[in-house]
Write a protein that holds these residues in place. Structure first.
Motif, short mmCIF file in Angstrom:
data_model
loop_
_atom_site.label_atom_id
_atom_site.label_comp_id
_atom_site.label_asym_id
_atom_site.label_seq_id
_atom_site.Cartn_x
_atom_site.Cartn_y
_atom_site.Cartn_z
N GLY A 126 10.95 -21.22 -7.99
CA GLY A 126 11.05 -21.96 -6.59
C GLY A 126 11.05 -21.76 -5.81
N ARG A 127 11.69 -19.44 -5.62
CA ARG A 127 11.70 -19.24 -4.35
C ARG A 127 10.66 -18.45 -4.42
N PHE A 128 10.64 -17.12 -5.50
CA PHE A 128 9.05 -16.16 -5.17
C PHE A 128 8.25 -16.60 -6.30
N LEU A 129 6.84 -16.80 -5.48
CA LEU A 129 5.70 -16.49 -6.25
C LEU A 129 5.03 -15.05 -5.95
N PHE A 130 3.74 -15.15 -6.97
CA PHE A 130 4.00 -13.31 -7.06
C PHE A 130 2.17 -13.60 -7.45
N CYS A 131 1.04 -12.67 -6.70
CA CYS A 131 0.39 -11.67 -6.96
C CYS A 131 -0.21 -10.75 -7.13
N ALA A 132 -0.72 -10.25 -8.35
CA ALA A 132 -0.47 -9.76 -9.29
C ALA A 132 -2.05 -8.17 -8.98
N ALA A 133 -1.51 -7.39 -8.95
CA ALA A 133 -1.95 -5.77 -8.51
C ALA A 133 -2.73 -5.57 -9.59
N LEU A 134 -4.22 -4.93 -9.34
CA LEU A 134 -5.13 -4.16 -10.39
C LEU A 134 -5.19 -3.42 -10.13
N PRO A 135 -5.47 -2.00 -11.60
CA PRO A 135 -5.67 -1.21 -11.62
C PRO A 135 -7.33 -0.50 -11.28
N LEU A 136 -7.80 -1.27 -9.39
CA LEU A 136 -9.15 -0.46 -9.77
C LEU A 136 -8.98 0.67 -9.49
N PRO A 137 -10.10 1.75 -9.07
CA PRO A 137 -11.53 1.42 -9.24
C PRO A 137 -11.96 1.36 -10.41
N ASP A 138 -10.71 0.96 -12.03
CA ASP A 138 -11.65 0.85 -13.35
C ASP A 138 -11.91 -0.50 -13.10
N ALA A 192 1.04 -1.66 -0.20
CA ALA A 192 0.25 -0.24 -0.04
C ALA A 192 0.73 0.96 0.09
N PRO A 193 0.74 2.27 -0.60
CA PRO A 193 -0.91 2.55 -1.11
C PRO A 193 -1.26 2.31 -2.50
N GLN A 194 -2.27 2.36 -3.08
CA GLN A 194 -2.39 1.89 -5.00
C GLN A 194 -2.16 3.11 -5.51
N PRO A 195 -1.09 2.43 -6.75
CA PRO A 195 -0.95 3.56 -7.46
C PRO A 195 -2.13 4.24 -8.37
N SER A 196 -2.11 5.62 -8.69
CA SER A 196 -3.04 6.01 -9.52
C SER A 196 -2.72 5.97 -11.07
N SER A 197 -1.36 5.06 -10.98
CA SER A 197 -0.99 4.49 -12.78
C SER A 197 -1.10 3.34 -13.55
#
Length: 318
Positions: free
Chosen positions: A91-103, A66-71
């Protein structure tokens, strides 16, 4: 050595954050570096791996802080940076992707790109973005897409909107409001049966479930009154709760875990560190404490391997 399913029997950390230069630069340009009331820590993948090796953590799941970027471009760049780390350190990193909400439309496009092209392991959702809270009706189309893909969703609290700045200055968000904010968002989804309707997703609630062990019994007890006054409809608590998993980042203890087990089952508990927001030596001590009581507390000992890696291994197996 990795097991056949891609994981070694080391700890799997489902709550850690990637903080990229592009993310910091975007926030600085917007004058939002202190949006959450405190400075963001530095992040370096090599330092993260060094701590993981010292603490006995095999795999960390990265999410945007946090915070959520505007871009939307910044969010895309962060997702691509996380995908690069996953590829660079198998095997060392996984990731969960961020999304450009509120759009919502843009968020759906990014979710499809992240899951299908970047091979993200899930999606990270903020509790709210500019006052658009999880559970809002306009997010149903996004949840439908995530449900089709049986996505893992990692939640993280952000600054509430609106926010009382006097309270925020006097009692920093991380001390209390983040727990309220998480509870607010999850309760908002439950009250509209979002998780019951889109029940192929798995949603990870951070920070030992926030106040959910207190909120769920209260919600249940007041539901008939609210229904009588036509303020809520039918709520399928069992179906909603089945989708929820809980990380143990923060103030975990045997007592906290026992309280969490009043609303969930041991196979829904996951280890989380909150790296790099807490000093590595503190996190190492905290993990050692967890391992100790999961060994010595007779009622919790059967769940030790489940909490430390088996539950996470199961939900991230895809």
């Amino acid at each position: 050595m990795l097991a056949a399913n891609g994981f070694a029997q080391g700890v799997i950390d489902v709550h850690s954050h990637i903080i990229t230069p592009e993310f910091l630069s975007s926030l600085e340009n917007e004058g939002r570096l202190l949006d959450e009331g405190f400075p963001l820590p530095k992040y370096d993948a090599e330092a993260h791996l060094k701590w993981m090796d010292e603490a006995g953590i095999e795999t960390s799941v990265l999410t945007l802080a946090a915070p959520q970027p505007s871009s939307a471009q910044t969010i895309r760049m962060t997702n691509e940076a996380a995908a690069k780390l996953k590829k660079q350190y198998p095997g060392r990193f996984l990731f969960c992707a961020a999304l450009p909400l509120p759009d919502v439309d843009a968020a759906i496009r990014e979710a499809k790109y992240a899951l299908d092209t970047l091979k993200a392991d899930g999606i990270k959702l903020a509790t709210n973005v500019n006052g658009q809270y999880l559970g809002a009706p306009e997010l149903d189309t996004l949840f439908a897409v995530l449900n089709e893909r049986k996505a893992i969703i990692i939640l993280h609290p952000h600054r509430p909107d609106p926010v009382n700045r006097q309270v925020m200055q006097q009692t920093p968000l991380a001390m209390q409001e983040y727990l309220s904010e998480t509870t607010r968002a999850v309760s908002n989804m439950i009250s509209r049966n979002v998780l019951a309707r889109y029940n192929d997703v798995k949603v990870v609630v951070p920070h030992c479930g926030a106040y959910m062990p207190l909120a769920i019994p209260r919600m249940r007890s007041l539901t008939p009154v609210m229904q009588k006054n036509k303020m809520v409809g039918e709520i399928d608590y069992e179906a909603n709760l089945r989708t929820l998993y809980y990380d143990l980042a923060g103030a975990h203890s045997p007592e906290v875990i026992r309280m969490m087990l009043t609303i969930t089952s041991p196979d829904h508990l996951l280890y989380g560190s909150d790296y790099p927001y807490v000093a590595p030596q503190v996190l190492t001590q905290s993990l050692a404490k967890m391992k100790q009581y999961l060994t010595t507390e007779s009622d919790l000992a059967p769940f030790k391997e489940m909490v430390l890696y088996k539950n996470a291994e199961k939900i991230f197996k895809q």
